[in-house]
Design a protein around this motif. Sequence first.
Motif, mmCIF file in Angstrom:
data_model
loop_
_atom_site.group_PDB
_atom_site.id
_atom_site.type_symbol
_atom_site.label_atom_id
_atom_site.label_comp_id
_atom_site.label_asym_id
_atom_site.label_seq_id
_atom_site.Cartn_x
_atom_site.Cartn_y
_atom_site.Cartn_z
ATOM 1 N N ASP A 167 89.738 7.546 -27.718
ATOM 2 C CA ASP A 167 90.117 8.441 -28.813
ATOM 3 C C ASP A 167 88.857 9.064 -29.386
ATOM 4 O O ASP A 167 88.255 8.554 -30.307
ATOM 5 N N CYS A 168 88.454 10.166 -28.780
ATOM 6 C CA CYS A 168 87.298 10.880 -29.322
ATOM 7 C C CYS A 168 87.686 12.335 -29.535
ATOM 8 O O CYS A 168 87.163 13.227 -28.894
ATOM 9 N N GLY A 169 88.640 12.515 -30.428
ATOM 10 C CA GLY A 169 89.032 13.862 -30.786
ATOM 11 C C GLY A 169 90.236 14.389 -30.034
ATOM 12 O O GLY A 169 90.966 15.205 -30.543
ATOM 13 N N ASN A 170 90.461 13.937 -28.793
ATOM 14 C CA ASN A 170 91.606 14.415 -28.029
ATOM 15 C C ASN A 170 92.386 13.221 -27.510
ATOM 16 O O ASN A 170 92.103 12.706 -26.431
ATOM 17 N N SER A 171 93.371 12.781 -28.257
ATOM 18 C CA SER A 171 94.129 11.597 -27.873
ATOM 19 C C SER A 171 95.177 11.888 -26.805
ATOM 20 O O SER A 171 95.922 11.002 -26.428
ATOM 21 N N ASN A 172 95.237 13.124 -26.298
ATOM 22 C CA ASN A 172 96.155 13.443 -25.210
ATOM 23 C C ASN A 172 95.714 12.828 -23.887
ATOM 24 O O ASN A 172 96.502 12.743 -22.959
ATOM 25 N N TYR A 173 94.447 12.440 -23.798
ATOM 26 C CA TYR A 173 93.891 11.892 -22.560
ATOM 27 C C TYR A 173 93.232 10.538 -22.854
ATOM 28 O O TYR A 173 92.006 10.418 -22.808
ATOM 29 N N PRO A 174 94.029 9.498 -23.099
ATOM 30 C CA PRO A 174 93.451 8.216 -23.501
ATOM 31 C C PRO A 174 92.920 7.356 -22.350
ATOM 32 O O PRO A 174 92.170 6.420 -22.583
ATOM 33 N N ASN B 184 84.335 11.411 -2.381
ATOM 34 C CA ASN B 184 83.118 11.890 -1.723
ATOM 35 C C ASN B 184 82.024 10.838 -1.676
ATOM 36 O O ASN B 184 80.861 11.120 -1.951
ATOM 37 N N GLY B 185 82.413 9.601 -1.370
ATOM 38 C CA GLY B 185 81.425 8.538 -1.188
ATOM 39 C C GLY B 185 80.921 7.899 -2.469
ATOM 40 O O GLY B 185 80.026 7.065 -2.437
ATOM 41 N N GLY B 186 81.467 8.234 -3.612
ATOM 42 C CA GLY B 186 81.050 7.621 -4.869
ATOM 43 C C GLY B 186 82.142 7.732 -5.914
ATOM 44 O O GLY B 186 83.138 8.416 -5.722
ATOM 45 N N GLU B 187 81.949 7.051 -7.012
ATOM 46 C CA GLU B 187 82.940 7.098 -8.081
ATOM 47 C C GLU B 187 82.667 8.272 -9.021
ATOM 48 O O GLU B 187 81.527 8.500 -9.417
ATOM 49 N N GLN B 188 83.723 8.981 -9.340
ATOM 50 C CA GLN B 188 83.642 10.069 -10.314
ATOM 51 C C GLN B 188 84.547 9.720 -11.486
ATOM 52 O O GLN B 188 85.586 9.087 -11.313
ATOM 53 N N ILE B 189 84.131 10.121 -12.686
ATOM 54 C CA ILE B 189 84.881 9.780 -13.887
ATOM 55 C C ILE B 189 85.841 10.904 -14.264
ATOM 56 O O ILE B 189 85.498 12.078 -14.183
ATOM 57 N N PHE B 190 87.088 10.496 -14.617
ATOM 58 C CA PHE B 190 88.119 11.440 -15.030
ATOM 59 C C PHE B 190 88.877 10.858 -16.212
ATOM 60 O O PHE B 190 88.925 9.640 -16.394
ATOM 61 N N THR B 191 89.502 11.724 -16.999
ATOM 62 C CA THR B 191 90.401 11.282 -18.058
ATOM 63 C C THR B 191 91.820 11.707 -17.690
ATOM 64 O O THR B 191 92.026 12.709 -16.996
ATOM 65 N N SER C 253 98.345 17.793 -10.124
ATOM 66 C CA SER C 253 97.038 17.910 -9.492
ATOM 67 C C SER C 253 96.894 16.807 -8.452
ATOM 68 O O SER C 253 97.502 15.745 -8.580
ATOM 69 N N TYR C 254 96.083 17.043 -7.443
ATOM 70 C CA TYR C 254 95.808 16.009 -6.448
ATOM 71 C C TYR C 254 95.031 14.854 -7.063
ATOM 72 O O TYR C 254 94.922 13.786 -6.482
ATOM 73 N N LYS C 255 94.505 15.042 -8.278
ATOM 74 C CA LYS C 255 93.765 13.983 -8.965
ATOM 75 C C LYS C 255 94.674 13.088 -9.800
ATOM 76 O O LYS C 255 94.244 12.049 -10.280
ATOM 77 N N ASP C 256 95.956 13.478 -10.007
ATOM 78 C CA ASP C 256 96.882 12.676 -10.806
ATOM 79 C C ASP C 256 96.976 11.251 -10.254
ATOM 80 O O ASP C 256 96.892 11.033 -9.042
ATOM 81 N N LEU C 257 97.178 10.308 -11.151
ATOM 82 C CA LEU C 257 97.287 8.911 -10.759
ATOM 83 C C LEU C 257 98.703 8.560 -10.324
ATOM 84 O O LEU C 257 99.677 9.130 -10.795
#
Length: 174
Positions: A44-51, A59-66, A79-83
């Motif tokens: 919760d840093c200003g946009n609680s829509n993406y908790p 691509n061979g490493g971890e990338q951070i997403f909300t 999106s293809y990134k959806d969980l």
Amino acid sequence: MTQTNFKRVPFSLELAKKITNKEAKGRIVNVDGNKARIICWNKDCGNSNYPIIALVDMNGGEQIFTFTKEGKECIGFSSYKDLCLEVPTYYRDYTNFVPQKLQPCLVRDSEEDEWWVQVCAGKDIDGEILFYVYDGDIETWKYCLPLSKVTEQLLGTKKSYEQLIQELDENGKD
């Protein structure tokens, strides 16, 4: 030990937490099948829509997403990134199970009772689920599961569905 077959199901916040806490068997992935590791459930840093904050193998490493509580990377489109979740084919989430008329089900009134097979008779005027019983009468039950090859193993036992799944995992079904 046999190999577990997994099926992909839509993202569920509660089931994802159980998988992360090793309370349920499964894995969290994105639509492309890349492994995701959730590191925060309540950002919760200003946009609680993406908790949700997750590290996704890309691509061979971890990338951070909300993500939203529904596992979406972006509100309003897919999106293809959806969980999503991958669970063993023998595991089903029956928390919202509603039996249909004439469907055979496992039923019981308390966690101390054994499971019995009864056939759904439909609903009464208050929406309560009714079941036919052996003497032609109609009754209600507090707990209800659909009858299947997996759940039939509960017949005559006092085990919970979760205990059955844990036993299946421990007995070579993982």
